[in-house]
Design a protein around this motif. Sequence first.
Motif, short mmCIF file in Angstrom:
data_model
loop_
_atom_site.label_atom_id
_atom_site.label_comp_id
_atom_site.label_asym_id
_atom_site.label_seq_id
_atom_site.Cartn_x
_atom_site.Cartn_y
_atom_site.Cartn_z
N ARG A 17 -34.55 -98.91 33.97
CA ARG A 17 -33.12 -99.16 34.07
C ARG A 17 -32.55 -99.53 32.71
O ARG A 17 -33.26 -99.95 31.82
N GLY A 18 -31.23 -99.37 32.61
CA GLY A 18 -30.54 -99.79 31.41
C GLY A 18 -30.16 -98.64 30.50
O GLY A 18 -30.26 -97.46 30.85
N ARG A 19 -29.72 -99.00 29.31
CA ARG A 19 -29.25 -98.04 28.32
C ARG A 19 -30.43 -97.37 27.64
O ARG A 19 -31.33 -98.05 27.13
N PRO A 20 -30.48 -96.01 27.58
CA PRO A 20 -31.59 -95.36 26.88
C PRO A 20 -31.50 -95.62 25.38
O PRO A 20 -30.44 -95.51 24.77
N VAL A 21 -32.63 -95.95 24.77
CA VAL A 21 -32.67 -96.25 23.33
C VAL A 21 -33.74 -95.42 22.65
O VAL A 21 -34.37 -95.87 21.70
N GLY A 22 -33.94 -94.19 23.12
CA GLY A 22 -34.89 -93.31 22.45
C GLY A 22 -36.24 -93.30 23.14
O GLY A 22 -36.40 -93.72 24.29
N ALA A 23 -37.22 -92.79 22.42
CA ALA A 23 -38.57 -92.63 22.96
C ALA A 23 -39.57 -93.26 22.00
O ALA A 23 -39.29 -93.45 20.81
N ARG A 24 -40.75 -93.56 22.55
CA ARG A 24 -41.83 -94.13 21.75
C ARG A 24 -43.11 -93.39 22.08
O ARG A 24 -43.38 -93.07 23.24
N ARG A 25 -43.90 -93.12 21.04
CA ARG A 25 -45.14 -92.39 21.24
C ARG A 25 -46.12 -93.21 22.08
O ARG A 25 -46.28 -94.41 21.87
N GLY A 26 -46.77 -92.57 23.04
CA GLY A 26 -47.76 -93.24 23.86
C GLY A 26 -47.68 -92.78 25.30
O GLY A 26 -46.70 -92.15 25.73
N ARG A 27 -48.72 -93.10 26.05
CA ARG A 27 -48.75 -92.72 27.46
C ARG A 27 -47.84 -93.63 28.27
O ARG A 27 -47.76 -94.83 28.01
N PRO A 28 -47.14 -93.08 29.25
CA PRO A 28 -46.33 -93.93 30.14
C PRO A 28 -47.22 -94.88 30.93
O PRO A 28 -48.29 -94.51 31.40
N ARG A 29 -46.78 -96.11 31.06
CA ARG A 29 -47.52 -97.11 31.81
C ARG A 29 -46.54 -98.11 32.40
O ARG A 29 -45.39 -98.19 31.97
N ASP A 30 -46.99 -98.86 33.40
CA ASP A 30 -46.20 -99.90 34.04
C ASP A 30 -44.84 -99.38 34.52
O ASP A 30 -43.79 -99.99 34.31
N GLY A 31 -44.87 -98.23 35.19
CA GLY A 31 -43.65 -97.68 35.75
C GLY A 31 -42.78 -96.92 34.77
O GLY A 31 -41.68 -96.50 35.13
N GLU A 32 -43.23 -96.74 33.52
CA GLU A 32 -42.43 -96.00 32.55
C GLU A 32 -42.44 -94.51 32.87
O GLU A 32 -43.30 -94.00 33.58
N ARG A 33 -41.46 -93.80 32.32
CA ARG A 33 -41.32 -92.38 32.56
C ARG A 33 -41.63 -91.60 31.29
O ARG A 33 -41.40 -92.07 30.18
N LEU A 34 -42.12 -90.39 31.49
CA LEU A 34 -42.40 -89.51 30.37
C LEU A 34 -41.11 -88.91 29.84
O LEU A 34 -40.27 -88.45 30.62
N ASP A 35 -40.94 -88.97 28.54
CA ASP A 35 -39.81 -88.30 27.90
C ASP A 35 -40.25 -86.89 27.53
O ASP A 35 -40.93 -86.68 26.52
N LEU A 36 -39.89 -85.93 28.38
CA LEU A 36 -40.40 -84.58 28.22
C LEU A 36 -39.91 -83.93 26.93
O LEU A 36 -40.68 -83.28 26.22
N LEU A 37 -38.62 -84.10 26.63
CA LEU A 37 -38.08 -83.46 25.43
C LEU A 37 -38.73 -84.02 24.17
O LEU A 37 -39.07 -83.27 23.24
N ALA A 38 -38.90 -85.34 24.10
CA ALA A 38 -39.55 -85.92 22.92
C ALA A 38 -41.00 -85.46 22.81
O ALA A 38 -41.51 -85.23 21.70
N THR A 39 -41.68 -85.30 23.95
CA THR A 39 -43.06 -84.80 23.92
C THR A 39 -43.11 -83.38 23.41
O THR A 39 -43.98 -83.02 22.59
N LEU A 40 -42.21 -82.53 23.88
CA LEU A 40 -42.18 -81.14 23.41
C LEU A 40 -41.82 -81.06 21.92
O LEU A 40 -42.37 -80.23 21.19
N ARG A 41 -40.90 -81.93 21.48
CA ARG A 41 -40.54 -81.91 20.06
C ARG A 41 -41.74 -82.31 19.20
O ARG A 41 -41.91 -81.81 18.08
N ALA A 42 -42.56 -83.24 19.68
CA ALA A 42 -43.74 -83.64 18.92
C ALA A 42 -44.79 -82.54 18.87
O ALA A 42 -45.51 -82.39 17.88
N ALA A 43 -44.89 -81.75 19.94
CA ALA A 43 -45.93 -80.70 19.99
C ALA A 43 -45.48 -79.40 19.37
O ALA A 43 -46.31 -78.60 18.93
N ALA A 44 -44.17 -79.13 19.32
CA ALA A 44 -43.68 -77.81 18.90
C ALA A 44 -44.09 -77.41 17.50
O ALA A 44 -44.51 -76.25 17.28
N PRO A 45 -44.02 -78.26 16.47
CA PRO A 45 -44.35 -77.78 15.13
C PRO A 45 -45.80 -77.34 14.96
O PRO A 45 -46.13 -76.66 13.98
#
Length: 599
Positions: A357-385
């Motif tokens: 919940r709350g205001r989105p403030v970006g993404a952080r590298r790492g596996r989702p844990r403790d109810g966190e959600r995967l940021d798909l776009l940030a993951t794809l941006r990290a893998a694309a290059p």
Amino acid sequence: MTPAAAERDADQAAAAEARRAAAVLAIDPAGLGGAVLRGPAGPARAQWLQGLEAACGAPLRKLPASVDDATLLGGLDLVGTLAAGRPVARPGLLAEADGGLLCVPMAERLPPGLAARLAAVLDTGEVPDPAGGPPRPARLAIVACDEGLDEDERLPAALAERLALHLRLPARGLPAPPSPPDVAAARARWPAVVPDEGLLPALCSAAARLGIDSLRVPWLALRVARASAALDGRPVAGPEDAAWAARWVLAPRARVRPAEPPPADPPPEATPDAPPPAEPPPAQDAAAPPPADRAAGPAAQDEAPPPGLPETLPEQVLEAALSALPPGQLLALAAGAAGRAPASRGRHGAEAASARRGRPVGARRGRPRDGERLDLLATLRAAAPWQTLRRRERGREGLQWRLDDLHRRRHRERRETTTIFAVDASGSAALHRLGEAKGAVELLLADCYVRRDRVALLAFRGSTAELLLPPTRSLPRARRCLAALPGGGGTPLAAGLDAARALALPLLRRGVSPTLVLLTDGRANVARDGSPGREAGQRDALAAARALRADGLAALLIDTSPRPQPTARELADAMGARYLALPHADARALSQAVGASLG
């Protein structure tokens, strides 16, 4: 003239002024930085923005409510990167708005970090390239729509200082849009417009007398005056242009009302023993050079007014600024209230990281844990290059990703706040200050809707503590509890602190920010087990206070004794609480002190 006719004329004058302000901003949008529109949304604001967009000849973009750095400053173009197999950058919103306008709705809620990024772009006129290339140009103007209802709801100062015009649009009537051909002709004339010689000193003098301590403000006022002269076709910016700059730039930023100049000293009276006045010096020939002692030096040049400029120009600029102030603000400036920080009328809980919940403030590298959600776009941006290299290594097509490409979403939410009042209703406190404490708590409860707080009330007397009011915003219920609060008996201070801790810990676990306000004289005489004894009661109270400090609970201790007590100071130190001694105060003074301490 009838009141209706006077009101109609005032609305027409305000609409004409708003039209002129839009035209002036369209002449030099990037140089002026933009404008602050103070007031609620409505047809007048919509038409003013449309007219400004047409006069500038550039699109007006709107800043989204929840914008991240990638959207604002630029980031990786995911589709282009996957297609090219190498990093491909995409411009952000600021770079796309180069040469145009950016509208910021509800600017009073702008986070300080975002306001600082916008201010940096206004200063430099460019945005760094996220891919490491040369910076992208971003010369734009920002229109901040400030919809705050209270004086303490304001645009962050870092951004407000850089926006030249501060306007209030007419409440009734629609401002006519400026003429784009007239604005285009004025924009062509503007670089050749020069200010009159004494214009900048007059603006600086007026700014200083109004309590404006920023050097950027008179410089922006000078640019406004030049744009005003270009709009009217004048090659030199004069007093009438300075008056517009004073109304739009200086008046909204005024902090003090200028003092009246001291009266001139009367000439000395002649006395019988006084020597006769000296003979006037003989007239000199106009072609003759002046005497050496009367040569025009630096001091004489400073005292003389600029040629071709009235001596009263600084006073004219100052009067123009004062005439633009509303009557209420003029009285506040006279009382010196505008120079102080506005009183805190609302208090949000502290921001805290949240999984969902709350205001989105970006993404952080790492596996989702403790109810966190995967940021798909940030993951794809990290893998694309790395796709070309990984496909070559693994010998197969398709998207190739690794665990270190995973990014999890980050959110921050504001916690709800709850103020817990723990009132000492024992015999000593009841004898001294229980009535004032009741009044202070009732005043704070009456303001709870504005403060956006929930309030709880517990009292301790005799041998136990009792929760009289669970966390609520119900004022009638709180008043009934306060009216029924008895006084007298022992002081089970440890029991009161334990009860406050038992109430605060579940709130902390639910994400609420509790604050304890303890009203006591600090003289405990009942131990935790209910047995009487001053030494045991004081020892148990200090132990309960240390437990509160270990839990990290914010607290304020108000010493309600007629004379400040060292026991109350010692208890505040053990709690890690702020200490406030009010030996002579009524209910309203207590309420104001608590509100200032908690705000």
